[in-house]
Design a protein around this motif. Sequence first.
Motif, PDB file in Angstrom:
ATOM      1  N   ALA A  51      68.119 -41.312 -34.177  1.00 53.83           N
ATOM      2  CA  ALA A  51      68.873 -42.499 -34.595  1.00 53.83           C
ATOM      3  C   ALA A  51      68.237 -43.137 -35.822  1.00 53.83           C
ATOM      4  CB  ALA A  51      68.954 -43.500 -33.444  1.00 53.83           C
ATOM      5  N   ARG A  52      66.925 -43.273 -35.809  1.00 52.60           N
ATOM      6  CA  ARG A  52      66.244 -43.864 -36.964  1.00 52.60           C
ATOM      7  C   ARG A  52      66.457 -43.012 -38.214  1.00 52.60           C
ATOM      8  NH1 ARG A  52      61.789 -44.666 -33.426  1.00 52.60           N
ATOM      9  NH2 ARG A  52      60.631 -43.017 -34.504  1.00 52.60           N
ATOM     10  N   ALA A  53      66.413 -41.691 -38.036  1.00 49.41           N
ATOM     11  CA  ALA A  53      66.626 -40.793 -39.177  1.00 49.41           C
ATOM     12  C   ALA A  53      68.030 -40.948 -39.745  1.00 49.41           C
ATOM     13  CB  ALA A  53      66.377 -39.345 -38.761  1.00 49.41           C
ATOM     14  N   ALA A  54      68.993 -41.323 -38.895  1.00 51.49           N
ATOM     15  CA  ALA A  54      70.377 -41.511 -39.338  1.00 51.49           C
ATOM     16  C   ALA A  54      70.650 -42.933 -39.818  1.00 51.49           C
ATOM     17  CB  ALA A  54      71.338 -41.151 -38.199  1.00 51.49           C
ATOM     18  N   ASP A  90      63.641 -32.931 -29.392  1.00 55.23           N
ATOM     19  CA  ASP A  90      64.039 -33.418 -30.710  1.00 55.23           C
ATOM     20  C   ASP A  90      65.413 -32.878 -31.093  1.00 55.23           C
ATOM     21  OD1 ASP A  90      61.845 -34.991 -31.143  1.00 55.23           O
ATOM     22  OD2 ASP A  90      60.739 -33.490 -32.285  1.00 55.23           O
ATOM     23  N   GLU A  91      65.666 -31.611 -30.755  1.00 54.89           N
ATOM     24  CA  GLU A  91      66.970 -31.031 -31.064  1.00 54.89           C
ATOM     25  C   GLU A  91      68.067 -31.679 -30.222  1.00 54.89           C
ATOM     26  OE1 GLU A  91      69.796 -28.648 -32.958  1.00 54.89           O
ATOM     27  OE2 GLU A  91      67.743 -29.220 -33.483  1.00 54.89           O
ATOM     28  N   VAL A  92      67.758 -32.008 -28.980  1.00 55.04           N
ATOM     29  CA  VAL A  92      68.724 -32.736 -28.149  1.00 55.04           C
ATOM     30  C   VAL A  92      69.060 -34.071 -28.791  1.00 55.04           C
ATOM     31  CG1 VAL A  92      69.061 -33.925 -25.938  1.00 55.04           C
ATOM     32  CG2 VAL A  92      68.061 -31.641 -25.980  1.00 55.04           C
ATOM     33  N   GLY A  93      68.041 -34.762 -29.306  1.00 52.89           N
ATOM     34  CA  GLY A  93      68.276 -36.034 -29.989  1.00 52.89           C
ATOM     35  C   GLY A  93      69.144 -35.862 -31.212  1.00 52.89           C
ATOM     36  N   ARG A  94      68.844 -34.843 -32.024  1.00 52.98           N
ATOM     37  CA  ARG A  94      69.634 -34.612 -33.240  1.00 52.98           C
ATOM     38  C   ARG A  94      71.088 -34.288 -32.913  1.00 52.98           C
ATOM     39  NH1 ARG A  94      64.659 -32.303 -35.032  1.00 52.98           N
ATOM     40  NH2 ARG A  94      65.215 -30.276 -34.160  1.00 52.98           N
ATOM     41  N   ARG A  95      71.284 -33.431 -31.928  1.00 52.80           N
ATOM     42  CA  ARG A  95      72.671 -33.054 -31.583  1.00 52.80           C
ATOM     43  C   ARG A  95      73.427 -34.216 -30.940  1.00 52.80           C
ATOM     44  NH1 ARG A  95      73.078 -26.700 -29.824  1.00 52.80           N
ATOM     45  NH2 ARG A  95      71.488 -25.894 -31.242  1.00 52.80           N
ATOM     46  N   SER A  96      72.727 -35.040 -30.173  1.00 48.92           N
ATOM     47  CA  SER A  96      73.372 -36.226 -29.589  1.00 48.92           C
ATOM     48  C   SER A  96      73.848 -37.160 -30.689  1.00 48.92           C
ATOM     49  CB  SER A  96      72.392 -36.967 -28.674  1.00 48.92           C
ATOM     50  OG  SER A  96      71.951 -36.149 -27.623  1.00 48.92           O
ATOM     51  N   MET A  97      72.968 -37.401 -31.658  1.00 45.61           N
ATOM     52  CA  MET A  97      73.342 -38.268 -32.768  1.00 45.61           C
ATOM     53  C   MET A  97      74.478 -37.666 -33.578  1.00 45.61           C
ATOM     54  SD  MET A  97      72.059 -41.198 -33.002  1.00 45.61           S
ATOM     55  CE  MET A  97      72.761 -41.416 -34.631  1.00 45.61           C
ATOM     56  N   ALA A  98      74.424 -36.365 -33.825  1.00 45.80           N
ATOM     57  CA  ALA A  98      75.483 -35.713 -34.604  1.00 45.80           C
ATOM     58  C   ALA A  98      76.829 -35.852 -33.899  1.00 45.80           C
ATOM     59  CB  ALA A  98      75.151 -34.240 -34.817  1.00 45.80           C
ATOM     60  N   TYR A 109      62.952 -40.453 -26.319  1.00 50.70           N
ATOM     61  CA  TYR A 109      62.208 -40.526 -27.569  1.00 50.70           C
ATOM     62  C   TYR A 109      62.881 -39.694 -28.654  1.00 50.70           C
ATOM     63  CZ  TYR A 109      58.281 -40.241 -30.839  1.00 50.70           C
ATOM     64  OH  TYR A 109      57.498 -40.303 -31.957  1.00 50.70           O
ATOM     65  N   GLY A 110      63.387 -38.506 -28.283  1.00 54.05           N
ATOM     66  CA  GLY A 110      64.080 -37.663 -29.255  1.00 54.05           C
ATOM     67  C   GLY A 110      65.334 -38.324 -29.803  1.00 54.05           C
TER      68      GLY A 110
END
Length: 332
Positions: free
Chosen positions: A82-85, A288-296, A76-77
């Motif tokens: 991904a949607r935010a990006a 959520d931070e895991v999701g952000r760092r994965s996307m980054a 989910y994170g």
Amino acid sequence: MADVARLAGVSHQTVSRVLNNHPNVRPETRDRVLVAISELNYRRNALARGLVRRRSRVLGVVSFDTTLFGPASTLYGIERAARAAGYWVSIATLERIDRAGVLAAVDALAEQSVEGVIIIAPQLEAAGALYSLPAGLPAVAVDAGSPDGGAPVVGIDQVAGARLAVEHLLALGHRTVWHIAGPPDWLEARDRVEGWRGALHDAGRPVPATIRGDWSARSGYAAGQALARQADVSAVFAANDQMALGLLRALHERGVRVPGEISVVGFDDIPEAEFLIPPLTTVRQDFDEVGRRSMAALLRLLEAVDGPDTVSEVAAVAPTLIERGSTAPPTR
């Protein structure tokens, strides 16, 4: 698009400019085109648009079918990040994460023209697939241990999280800490055992034998029945909150007071943790931070000028200890 152009009385190039928010379109013309789009119920074909631009704006995620809080929250994170990006996500869900399954899922996603993939690989066999990913497809792994496979790895610092739990219990005055561990083929379980054992070694405390569970409350319950019979147990660290929940039930049935006689710490901070009796002290993971760092990490690969970057990296997200009512100084 030609139908929209005819109805609005403009060229198809003008329709294209409106759809792409081009500034060189008169307001009245833009309004006419938008009315025509509404009347015709026009929808842009994202696949065709992606083929023209050679960008699909779709990322693939390989996960597995699970109701476990950690993996589900990680997925989910990633999707939220991904949607935010500005990306959509195509998810390949496997019943069992193993090397063959991961590679088959990645191949299927590549056939859908995804721009890159994120692989949630918490088990040893799945992590082995990172060595055989298709060349040229940017990939990031989550919860996959070390980055020896060449893909960047993002995850929670599980060793640090286990240390937080053990050091908290030792600071309260407990002589040692027992551990209900997760399945041995899970990298997270392995790292939590490492952190638990390392904290006890560093403090010069005895290291009890691990008790293996399978992440379920039932396995925590079985462990609790065994631990309740041992007079020298005053503190237990369970490798996830579900097993801690089963442990609390078993101790209650045996008449063992928590935290009066045994203190309990879990891992994950599930939404129900604060409503257990007693409220559960646990280690929170920032998914959520895991999701952000994965996307980054994946975006860095996508934007690399010379093609996908193959340099491995590890982004470890720090966990947090949440103190509640299930821990206290020992009374025996």
